[in-house]
Design a protein around this motif. Structure first.
Motif, short mmCIF file in Angstrom:
data_model
loop_
_atom_site.label_atom_id
_atom_site.label_comp_id
_atom_site.label_asym_id
_atom_site.label_seq_id
_atom_site.Cartn_x
_atom_site.Cartn_y
_atom_site.Cartn_z
N MET A 259 20.62 -32.93 -19.65
CA MET A 259 20.52 -31.60 -19.63
C MET A 259 20.49 -31.28 -18.13
N THR A 260 21.55 -30.10 -18.08
CA THR A 260 21.68 -29.43 -16.71
C THR A 260 21.38 -27.99 -16.88
N THR A 261 20.78 -27.55 -15.98
CA THR A 261 20.42 -26.10 -15.70
C THR A 261 21.36 -25.26 -14.62
N ILE A 262 21.74 -24.32 -15.07
CA ILE A 262 22.78 -23.53 -14.21
C ILE A 262 22.19 -22.10 -14.18
N GLU A 263 21.73 -21.63 -13.16
CA GLU A 263 21.19 -20.13 -13.12
C GLU A 263 20.34 -19.72 -14.28
N GLY A 264 19.26 -20.44 -14.69
CA GLY A 264 18.59 -20.01 -15.92
C GLY A 264 19.22 -20.37 -17.24
N PHE A 265 20.32 -21.14 -17.27
CA PHE A 265 20.97 -21.36 -18.60
C PHE A 265 20.76 -22.94 -18.80
N ALA A 266 20.66 -23.46 -19.89
CA ALA A 266 20.43 -25.08 -20.16
C ALA A 266 21.75 -25.24 -20.66
N VAL A 267 22.32 -26.37 -20.35
CA VAL A 267 23.68 -27.00 -21.17
C VAL A 267 23.20 -28.35 -21.49
N HIS A 268 23.26 -28.45 -22.94
CA HIS A 268 22.92 -29.55 -23.55
C HIS A 268 24.21 -30.10 -24.21
N LYS A 269 24.07 -31.70 -24.31
CA LYS A 269 25.24 -32.13 -25.24
C LYS A 269 24.90 -32.29 -26.56
N LEU A 270 25.64 -31.65 -27.57
CA LEU A 270 25.22 -31.60 -28.93
C LEU A 270 26.05 -32.46 -29.97
N PRO A 271 25.50 -32.73 -31.06
CA PRO A 271 26.18 -33.21 -32.20
C PRO A 271 27.02 -32.43 -32.53
N ALA A 272 28.24 -32.93 -33.45
CA ALA A 272 29.18 -32.28 -33.94
C ALA A 272 28.41 -31.20 -34.92
N MET A 273 28.73 -30.01 -35.13
CA MET A 273 28.31 -28.94 -36.04
C MET A 273 29.15 -27.99 -36.46
N THR A 274 29.00 -27.24 -37.60
CA THR A 274 29.92 -26.12 -37.99
C THR A 274 28.77 -25.06 -37.84
N LEU A 275 29.60 -23.84 -37.38
CA LEU A 275 28.91 -22.75 -37.10
C LEU A 275 29.81 -21.52 -37.81
N ALA A 276 28.73 -20.43 -38.38
CA ALA A 276 29.32 -19.38 -38.71
C ALA A 276 29.46 -18.35 -37.70
N THR A 277 30.63 -17.64 -37.29
CA THR A 277 30.71 -17.28 -36.11
C THR A 277 31.63 -15.73 -36.20
N TYR A 278 31.66 -15.07 -35.03
CA TYR A 278 32.28 -13.86 -34.97
C TYR A 278 33.12 -14.20 -33.37
N VAL A 279 34.54 -13.54 -33.33
CA VAL A 279 35.16 -13.92 -32.26
C VAL A 279 35.74 -12.82 -31.54
N THR A 280 35.89 -12.89 -30.50
CA THR A 280 36.54 -11.77 -29.55
C THR A 280 37.91 -12.59 -28.89
N LYS A 281 39.15 -12.09 -28.62
CA LYS A 281 40.03 -12.67 -27.85
C LYS A 281 40.16 -12.06 -26.42
N LEU A 282 40.30 -12.94 -25.42
CA LEU A 282 40.02 -12.36 -24.24
C LEU A 282 41.38 -12.83 -23.31
N PRO A 283 41.54 -12.29 -22.01
CA PRO A 283 42.43 -12.89 -21.30
C PRO A 283 42.36 -14.29 -20.82
N ILE A 284 43.24 -15.12 -20.59
CA ILE A 284 42.96 -16.42 -20.02
C ILE A 284 42.13 -16.47 -18.80
N PRO A 285 41.22 -17.24 -18.30
CA PRO A 285 40.30 -17.06 -17.26
C PRO A 285 40.89 -16.92 -15.94
N ASP A 286 42.08 -17.23 -15.68
CA ASP A 286 42.74 -17.07 -14.36
C ASP A 286 43.01 -15.50 -14.18
N SER A 287 42.75 -14.71 -14.83
CA SER A 287 42.85 -13.22 -14.89
C SER A 287 41.67 -12.68 -14.32
#
Length: 101
Positions: free
Chosen positions: A1-29
């Motif tokens: 696990m890695t912690t970045i500014e109060g957020f934990a990053v975990h390696k997780l198993p495969a999963m299926t999520l029920a989600t909502y989505v928003t579409k955004l500009p590509i990150p180089d903008s």
């Protein structure tokens, strides 16, 4: 696990999520526009009661955020693991592969 500014990053198993989505500009903008879009999705879900509905059916009581680039657009998904027999109106199912790195 890695912690970045109060957020934990975990390696997780495969999963299926029920989600909502928003579409955004590509990150180089404009990074501010991307951040505002992500926050807007979560705030909109919370104010509309959809976030509470997702979490009420959640298997693990966690909220996940996933980003994917599709057709030159950044798709930002927010969701949770729920039983496949539960139907949440307007939610999209997303299959997330197991982390490999």
């Amino acid at each position: 696990m890695t912690t970045i500014e109060g957020f934990a990053v975990h390696k997780l198993p495969a999963m299926t999520l029920a989600t909502y989505v928003t579409k955004l500009p590509i990150p180089d903008s404009n990074a501010h526009e991307i951040s505002a879009g992500k926050q807007g999705l979560i705030a909109g879900l919370a104010h509309g009661g959809k976030l509470q509905e997702l979490l009420a059916h959640s298997i693990d009581h966690r909220l996940y955020a996933v980003s994917r680039i599709q057709n030159n657009v950044l798709c930002y998904y927010v969701g949770t693991q729920i039983p496949p027999i539960v139907h949440i109106e307007e939610a999209e199912w997303q299959s997330i592969p197991q982390a490999t790195t």
